[in-house]
Design a protein around this motif. Sequence first.
Motif, PDB file in Angstrom:
ATOM      1  N   GLN A  82      41.493  37.042  32.989  1.00 45.62           N
ATOM      2  CA  GLN A  82      41.292  38.064  34.015  1.00 45.62           C
ATOM      3  C   GLN A  82      42.627  38.346  34.679  1.00 45.62           C
ATOM      4  O   GLN A  82      43.385  37.430  35.023  1.00 45.62           O
ATOM      5  CB  GLN A  82      40.276  37.586  35.045  1.00 45.62           C
ATOM      6  CG  GLN A  82      39.966  38.610  36.102  1.00 45.62           C
ATOM      7  CD  GLN A  82      38.879  38.136  37.055  1.00 45.62           C
ATOM      8  OE1 GLN A  82      38.301  37.072  36.876  1.00 45.62           O
ATOM      9  NE2 GLN A  82      38.608  38.915  38.061  1.00 45.62           N
ATOM     10  N   LEU A  83      42.925  39.611  34.869  1.00 52.51           N
ATOM     11  CA  LEU A  83      44.190  40.011  35.468  1.00 52.51           C
ATOM     12  C   LEU A  83      44.198  39.676  36.962  1.00 52.51           C
ATOM     13  O   LEU A  83      43.319  40.088  37.704  1.00 52.51           O
ATOM     14  CB  LEU A  83      44.402  41.510  35.271  1.00 52.51           C
ATOM     15  CG  LEU A  83      45.757  42.072  35.675  1.00 52.51           C
ATOM     16  CD1 LEU A  83      46.890  41.389  34.924  1.00 52.51           C
ATOM     17  CD2 LEU A  83      45.795  43.571  35.420  1.00 52.51           C
ATOM     18  N   SER A  84      45.175  38.886  37.369  1.00 55.37           N
ATOM     19  CA  SER A  84      45.363  38.547  38.781  1.00 55.37           C
ATOM     20  C   SER A  84      46.840  38.234  38.981  1.00 55.37           C
ATOM     21  O   SER A  84      47.584  38.043  38.021  1.00 55.37           O
ATOM     22  CB  SER A  84      44.514  37.330  39.173  1.00 55.37           C
ATOM     23  OG  SER A  84      45.015  36.164  38.544  1.00 55.37           O
ATOM     24  N   ASN A 117      35.944  44.748  26.819  1.00 53.57           N
ATOM     25  CA  ASN A 117      35.598  45.587  27.970  1.00 53.57           C
ATOM     26  C   ASN A 117      36.854  46.190  28.597  1.00 53.57           C
ATOM     27  O   ASN A 117      37.977  45.858  28.203  1.00 53.57           O
ATOM     28  CB  ASN A 117      34.771  44.807  29.000  1.00 53.57           C
ATOM     29  CG  ASN A 117      35.494  43.590  29.526  1.00 53.57           C
ATOM     30  OD1 ASN A 117      36.700  43.591  29.761  1.00 53.57           O
ATOM     31  ND2 ASN A 117      34.737  42.511  29.728  1.00 53.57           N
ATOM     32  N   GLN A 118      36.653  47.055  29.576  1.00 52.03           N
ATOM     33  CA  GLN A 118      37.775  47.753  30.212  1.00 52.03           C
ATOM     34  C   GLN A 118      38.686  46.796  30.990  1.00 52.03           C
ATOM     35  O   GLN A 118      39.894  47.016  31.071  1.00 52.03           O
ATOM     36  CB  GLN A 118      37.268  48.860  31.143  1.00 52.03           C
ATOM     37  CG  GLN A 118      36.672  50.042  30.418  1.00 52.03           C
ATOM     38  CD  GLN A 118      37.689  50.745  29.518  1.00 52.03           C
ATOM     39  OE1 GLN A 118      38.879  50.772  29.786  1.00 52.03           O
ATOM     40  NE2 GLN A 118      37.198  51.323  28.435  1.00 52.03           N
ATOM     41  N   GLU A 119      38.117  45.754  31.560  1.00 53.10           N
ATOM     42  CA  GLU A 119      38.937  44.769  32.284  1.00 53.10           C
ATOM     43  C   GLU A 119      39.898  44.078  31.325  1.00 53.10           C
ATOM     44  O   GLU A 119      41.066  43.864  31.646  1.00 53.10           O
ATOM     45  CB  GLU A 119      38.037  43.747  32.991  1.00 53.10           C
ATOM     46  CG  GLU A 119      38.797  42.748  33.841  1.00 53.10           C
ATOM     47  CD  GLU A 119      39.522  43.376  35.028  1.00 53.10           C
ATOM     48  OE1 GLU A 119      40.546  42.800  35.457  1.00 53.10           O
ATOM     49  OE2 GLU A 119      39.091  44.417  35.528  1.00 53.10           O
ATOM     50  N   GLN A 120      39.405  43.749  30.140  1.00 50.92           N
ATOM     51  CA  GLN A 120      40.264  43.139  29.128  1.00 50.92           C
ATOM     52  C   GLN A 120      41.349  44.120  28.680  1.00 50.92           C
ATOM     53  O   GLN A 120      42.493  43.732  28.449  1.00 50.92           O
ATOM     54  CB  GLN A 120      39.422  42.715  27.924  1.00 50.92           C
ATOM     55  CG  GLN A 120      38.409  41.640  28.223  1.00 50.92           C
ATOM     56  CD  GLN A 120      38.965  40.269  27.983  1.00 50.92           C
ATOM     57  OE1 GLN A 120      39.403  39.962  26.899  1.00 50.92           O
ATOM     58  NE2 GLN A 120      38.965  39.453  29.019  1.00 50.92           N
ATOM     59  N   ARG A 122      42.653  46.433  30.504  1.00 44.89           N
ATOM     60  CA  ARG A 122      43.612  46.470  31.615  1.00 44.89           C
ATOM     61  C   ARG A 122      44.571  45.284  31.539  1.00 44.89           C
ATOM     62  O   ARG A 122      45.789  45.423  31.728  1.00 44.89           O
ATOM     63  CB  ARG A 122      42.833  46.461  32.935  1.00 44.89           C
ATOM     64  CG  ARG A 122      43.636  46.810  34.125  1.00 44.89           C
ATOM     65  CD  ARG A 122      42.693  47.043  35.332  1.00 44.89           C
ATOM     66  NE  ARG A 122      43.389  46.617  36.516  1.00 44.89           N
ATOM     67  CZ  ARG A 122      43.096  45.570  37.252  1.00 44.89           C
ATOM     68  NH1 ARG A 122      42.056  44.826  36.959  1.00 44.89           N
ATOM     69  NH2 ARG A 122      43.797  45.255  38.302  1.00 44.89           N
ATOM     70  N   THR A 123      44.053  44.110  31.231  1.00 45.60           N
ATOM     71  CA  THR A 123      44.890  42.922  31.063  1.00 45.60           C
ATOM     72  C   THR A 123      45.855  43.111  29.900  1.00 45.60           C
ATOM     73  O   THR A 123      47.043  42.787  30.012  1.00 45.60           O
ATOM     74  CB  THR A 123      44.020  41.669  30.833  1.00 45.60           C
ATOM     75  OG1 THR A 123      43.212  41.449  31.990  1.00 45.60           O
ATOM     76  CG2 THR A 123      44.870  40.443  30.576  1.00 45.60           C
ATOM     77  N   TRP A 126      48.567  45.744  31.204  1.00 42.21           N
ATOM     78  CA  TRP A 126      49.458  45.390  32.312  1.00 42.21           C
ATOM     79  C   TRP A 126      50.043  43.994  32.227  1.00 42.21           C
ATOM     80  O   TRP A 126      51.173  43.781  32.661  1.00 42.21           O
ATOM     81  CB  TRP A 126      48.739  45.602  33.643  1.00 42.21           C
ATOM     82  CG  TRP A 126      48.413  47.042  33.825  1.00 42.21           C
ATOM     83  CD1 TRP A 126      47.163  47.599  33.761  1.00 42.21           C
ATOM     84  CD2 TRP A 126      49.315  48.129  34.013  1.00 42.21           C
ATOM     85  NE1 TRP A 126      47.236  48.966  33.909  1.00 42.21           N
ATOM     86  CE2 TRP A 126      48.562  49.316  34.071  1.00 42.21           C
ATOM     87  CE3 TRP A 126      50.694  48.225  34.144  1.00 42.21           C
ATOM     88  CZ2 TRP A 126      49.133  50.559  34.252  1.00 42.21           C
ATOM     89  CZ3 TRP A 126      51.266  49.462  34.326  1.00 42.21           C
ATOM     90  CH2 TRP A 126      50.481  50.619  34.381  1.00 42.21           C
ATOM     91  N   ARG A 177      36.707  34.644  33.990  1.00 41.72           N
ATOM     92  CA  ARG A 177      37.037  35.849  33.200  1.00 41.72           C
ATOM     93  C   ARG A 177      36.936  37.028  34.132  1.00 41.72           C
ATOM     94  O   ARG A 177      36.092  37.133  34.928  1.00 41.72           O
ATOM     95  CB  ARG A 177      36.071  36.033  32.054  1.00 41.72           C
ATOM     96  CG  ARG A 177      36.190  34.915  31.029  1.00 41.72           C
ATOM     97  CD  ARG A 177      36.294  35.496  29.650  1.00 41.72           C
ATOM     98  NE  ARG A 177      36.200  34.502  28.635  1.00 41.72           N
ATOM     99  CZ  ARG A 177      37.263  33.885  28.112  1.00 41.72           C
ATOM    100  NH1 ARG A 177      38.445  34.186  28.527  1.00 41.72           N
ATOM    101  NH2 ARG A 177      37.098  32.998  27.180  1.00 41.72           N
TER     102      ARG A 177
END
Length: 177
Positions: A82-84, A117-120, A122-123, A126, A177
């Motif tokens: 997960q992007l953080s 998924n879209q979150e993945q 994005r990771t 970025w 995640r």
Amino acid sequence: MKIRVLPCQTHSIVFGGFEVQMLSSIRAARGIGVDVAPLDVWNREEQFDTLHVWGLEDSHVNSIIWAHRGGKKIVMSALLPQLSLKTAVRYVVASILGYKRARRKILSLLDHIVVVNQEQARTARWLLGIDINKISVIPNVIDNIYFENNNPVVDSGTSPNFGLKDYLLCVGNICQR
């Protein structure tokens, strides 16, 4: 089209969702006439068009470099963190100074990456710096069989009623995640 898959085996003693996903994907591709098979890593003369690797694993680096030198397309399916801010800092430090340096080479040679998924996505964009045109989102629910109720005891009403109806119980690793 000939696709060779690496790896096409269970990753540990347990046979879990990731392995079922791999086998389901291979079965679906074969169902539409694609020649998909495990890569024979000992046969360096094998003719194929695309190398598909499962996971962003350092152990894939030699096979990816070999396939790239041979003019093969390289596609990866991966589950990403997960992007953080914390993940980004750890990833940058590890990729510059530490154990993830091989991953920079892998990422530079990819023709495409598939995430769920879209979150993945994005990771991938970025955190890993992958061009948006090289990212595809393909949701994959493991297999339809897990949504079928094949237990006649539950249907007969003889099992205990815990006040729950129409649920899916998932067990396994609990990961951020």
